[in-house]
Design a protein around this motif. Sequence first.
Motif, PDB file in Angstrom:
ATOM      1  N   ALA A 227       0.801  -1.223   0.000  1.00 44.04           N
ATOM      2  CA  ALA A 227       0.000   0.000   0.000  1.00 44.04           C
ATOM      3  C   ALA A 227       0.834   1.273   0.000  1.00 44.04           C
ATOM      4  N   TYR A 228       2.037   1.205   0.476  1.00 40.79           N
ATOM      5  CA  TYR A 228       2.847   2.415   0.572  1.00 40.79           C
ATOM      6  C   TYR A 228       3.836   2.494  -0.575  1.00 40.79           C
ATOM      7  N   ALA A 229       4.229   3.705  -0.888  1.00 39.60           N
ATOM      8  CA  ALA A 229       5.132   3.935  -2.010  1.00 39.60           C
ATOM      9  C   ALA A 229       6.542   3.404  -1.751  1.00 39.60           C
ATOM     10  N   VAL A 230       6.862   3.134  -0.489  1.00 40.81           N
ATOM     11  CA  VAL A 230       8.181   2.599  -0.163  1.00 40.81           C
ATOM     12  C   VAL A 230       8.279   1.177  -0.706  1.00 40.81           C
ATOM     13  N   ASP A 231       9.356   0.888  -1.399  1.00 38.21           N
ATOM     14  CA  ASP A 231       9.555  -0.453  -1.950  1.00 38.21           C
ATOM     15  C   ASP A 231      10.048  -1.384  -0.851  1.00 38.21           C
ATOM     16  N   PRO A 232       9.250  -2.372  -0.444  1.00 40.64           N
ATOM     17  CA  PRO A 232       9.694  -3.285   0.616  1.00 40.64           C
ATOM     18  C   PRO A 232      10.684  -4.329   0.124  1.00 40.64           C
ATOM     19  N   GLY A 233      10.974  -4.323  -1.177  1.00 44.83           N
ATOM     20  CA  GLY A 233      11.930  -5.288  -1.723  1.00 44.83           C
ATOM     21  C   GLY A 233      11.471  -6.708  -1.470  1.00 44.83           C
ATOM     22  N   PRO A 234      12.395  -7.591  -1.114  1.00 48.64           N
ATOM     23  CA  PRO A 234      12.032  -9.001  -0.921  1.00 48.64           C
ATOM     24  C   PRO A 234      11.133  -9.237   0.282  1.00 48.64           C
ATOM     25  N   LEU A 235      11.021  -8.255   1.201  1.00 49.18           N
ATOM     26  CA  LEU A 235      10.165  -8.458   2.374  1.00 49.18           C
ATOM     27  C   LEU A 235       8.701  -8.672   2.002  1.00 49.18           C
ATOM     28  N   VAL A 236       8.274  -8.134   0.859  1.00 47.69           N
ATOM     29  CA  VAL A 236       6.871  -8.279   0.471  1.00 47.69           C
ATOM     30  C   VAL A 236       6.508  -9.742   0.223  1.00 47.69           C
ATOM     31  N   ARG A 237       7.488 -10.577  -0.064  1.00 42.68           N
ATOM     32  CA  ARG A 237       7.234 -12.005  -0.313  1.00 42.68           C
ATOM     33  C   ARG A 237       7.514 -12.871   0.912  1.00 42.68           C
ATOM     34  N   CYS A 238       7.989 -12.265   1.985  1.00 43.41           N
ATOM     35  CA  CYS A 238       8.384 -13.028   3.174  1.00 43.41           C
ATOM     36  C   CYS A 238       7.210 -13.272   4.118  1.00 43.41           C
ATOM     37  N   HIS A 239       7.366 -14.312   4.903  1.00 43.11           N
ATOM     38  CA  HIS A 239       6.463 -14.616   6.013  1.00 43.11           C
ATOM     39  C   HIS A 239       7.220 -14.244   7.283  1.00 43.11           C
ATOM     40  N   LEU A 240       6.986 -13.035   7.786  1.00 42.71           N
ATOM     41  CA  LEU A 240       7.694 -12.551   8.962  1.00 42.71           C
ATOM     42  C   LEU A 240       7.086 -13.200  10.197  1.00 42.71           C
ATOM     43  N   PRO A 241       7.880 -13.894  11.010  1.00 48.66           N
ATOM     44  CA  PRO A 241       7.329 -14.636  12.149  1.00 48.66           C
ATOM     45  C   PRO A 241       6.740 -13.721  13.213  1.00 48.66           C
ATOM     46  N   THR A 242       5.653 -14.183  13.804  1.00 47.79           N
ATOM     47  CA  THR A 242       5.002 -13.502  14.924  1.00 47.79           C
ATOM     48  C   THR A 242       4.543 -14.577  15.900  1.00 47.79           C
ATOM     49  N   GLY A 243       4.080 -14.171  17.047  1.00 44.46           N
ATOM     50  CA  GLY A 243       3.341 -15.075  17.911  1.00 44.46           C
ATOM     51  C   GLY A 243       1.882 -15.029  17.475  1.00 44.46           C
ATOM     52  N   ARG A 244       1.027 -15.737  18.187  1.00 42.35           N
ATOM     53  CA  ARG A 244      -0.402 -15.638  17.883  1.00 42.35           C
ATOM     54  C   ARG A 244      -0.859 -14.226  18.158  1.00 42.35           C
ATOM     55  N   VAL A 245      -1.704 -13.703  17.311  1.00 37.97           N
ATOM     56  CA  VAL A 245      -2.161 -12.324  17.394  1.00 37.97           C
ATOM     57  C   VAL A 245      -3.662 -12.320  17.653  1.00 37.97           C
ATOM     58  N   ALA A 246      -4.069 -11.623  18.701  1.00 38.11           N
ATOM     59  CA  ALA A 246      -5.493 -11.497  19.017  1.00 38.11           C
ATOM     60  C   ALA A 246      -6.111 -10.418  18.119  1.00 38.11           C
ATOM     61  N   VAL A 247      -7.356 -10.618  17.749  1.00 35.89           N
ATOM     62  CA  VAL A 247      -8.033  -9.640  16.901  1.00 35.89           C
ATOM     63  C   VAL A 247      -8.066  -8.269  17.582  1.00 35.89           C
ATOM     64  N   GLU A 248      -8.114  -8.248  18.906  1.00 34.87           N
ATOM     65  CA  GLU A 248      -8.114  -6.976  19.636  1.00 34.87           C
ATOM     66  C   GLU A 248      -6.831  -6.193  19.363  1.00 34.87           C
TER      67      GLU A 248
END
Length: 109
Positions: free
Chosen positions: A52-73
């Motif tokens: 969505a942003y004009a900044v080019d995320p490069g290869p990060l746009v194709r990555c699965h960046l690890p997180t813990g479980r995320v609550a909808v809140e």
Amino acid sequence: MEWVGPRGPWKVITVAYWYSLEDLESREVLAYHWHPNSGSPLVTPHLHLGTAYAVDPGPLVRCHLPTGRVAVEDVIRLAIELGARPLQKRWERILDEGQAAYEQWRTRS
């Protein structure tokens, strides 16, 4: 027979989630995914950076960046921080109560 336990008569479980934040032009900003039973080899919670942003995320746009479980809140709070307008005046209290119940009764961290 007693059907109602300390949590009430129902047990709700999260089996997967696909949370997405989009800008006003429906372009994805961020997406939090967890889909352990989808047939995908990736079964851990992860984050995608949107385009969505004009900044080019490069290869990060194709990555699965690890997180813990995320609550909808947490995602709703982030949306508000990014400029979304809450529909309720007591939105913080509503989210706090929902997340507290989730954290109290969840079976996985």
